[in-house]
Design an enzyme around this catalytic site. Structure first.
Site, mmCIF file in Angstrom:
data_model
loop_
_atom_site.group_PDB
_atom_site.id
_atom_site.type_symbol
_atom_site.label_atom_id
_atom_site.label_comp_id
_atom_site.label_asym_id
_atom_site.label_seq_id
_atom_site.Cartn_x
_atom_site.Cartn_y
_atom_site.Cartn_z
ATOM 1 N N VAL A 96 68.334 132.615 28.777
ATOM 2 C CA VAL A 96 67.385 132.472 27.671
ATOM 3 C C VAL A 96 66.770 133.841 27.381
ATOM 4 C CG1 VAL A 96 65.266 131.369 26.875
ATOM 5 C CG2 VAL A 96 66.896 130.052 28.253
ATOM 6 N N HIS A 100 60.863 135.837 30.678
ATOM 7 C CA HIS A 100 60.246 134.827 31.541
ATOM 8 C C HIS A 100 60.358 135.243 32.998
ATOM 9 C CE1 HIS A 100 64.449 133.698 30.837
ATOM 10 N NE2 HIS A 100 64.473 133.227 32.076
ATOM 11 N N HIS A 102 60.519 133.570 36.737
ATOM 12 C CA HIS A 102 60.701 132.344 37.508
ATOM 13 C C HIS A 102 59.759 132.398 38.713
ATOM 14 C CE1 HIS A 102 64.823 131.210 35.842
ATOM 15 N NE2 HIS A 102 64.731 132.459 35.465
#
Ligand code: AMP
Ligand code: ZN
Length: 118
Positions: A96, A100, A102
């Site tokens: 994606v 981001h 994790h």
């Protein structure tokens, strides 16, 4: 209209299980958890990868890590430990293309040298 799945989650047009939110950052449970705790922490602003993070994003990056600390405490894994991962581009395993981090934990994780980062 955006084609980015995480921008859609920010907009609320795609559902997510939110765990944390403030003005600049959103965190939600990963749909394919790699561990008992697997949360994704994203900036609300669309930045494709770590490579596109600029000088003016310093405060935003700090917010991502502050959110990670907060969520780890809230979910009770801060002391036992956890891992923060940011995949970048193809070789990094990025799927994606909206920045981001994790947050992975809730079990003993493999070592990085073994290639198991999940
Ligand atoms: P990465 O490989 O770092 O790009 O990770 C993308 C992560 O996003 C994967 O762990 C996916 O399981 C997760 N993911 C993809 N779509 C969604 C979604 N709609 N809601 C929650 N997590 C998602
Ligand atoms: Zn996006």
């Amino acid at each position: 209209m955006t084609e980015c799945i995480f921008c859609k989650i920010v907009e609320g047009t795609v559902p997510s299980k939110k765990v944390y939110e403030n003005d600049t950052v959103l965190a939600f449970h990963d749909i394919q958890p790699a561990a008992p705790v697997h949360v994704l922490i994203i900036p609300k602003k669309h930045i494709p990868t770590m490579n596109e993070v600029g000088e003016s994003d310093a405060a935003l990056i700090a917010e991502l890590f502050a959110a990670a600390r907060h969520i780890a405490r809230e979910l009770g894994i801060a002391e036992a430990g956890y891992r923060l991962v940011n995949n970048v581009n193809k070789d990094g395993g990025q799927v994606v293309y909206h920045l981001h981090v994790h947050l992975i934990g809730g079990r003993k994780l493999g070592t990085l040298v073994s290639g198991d980062v999940s």
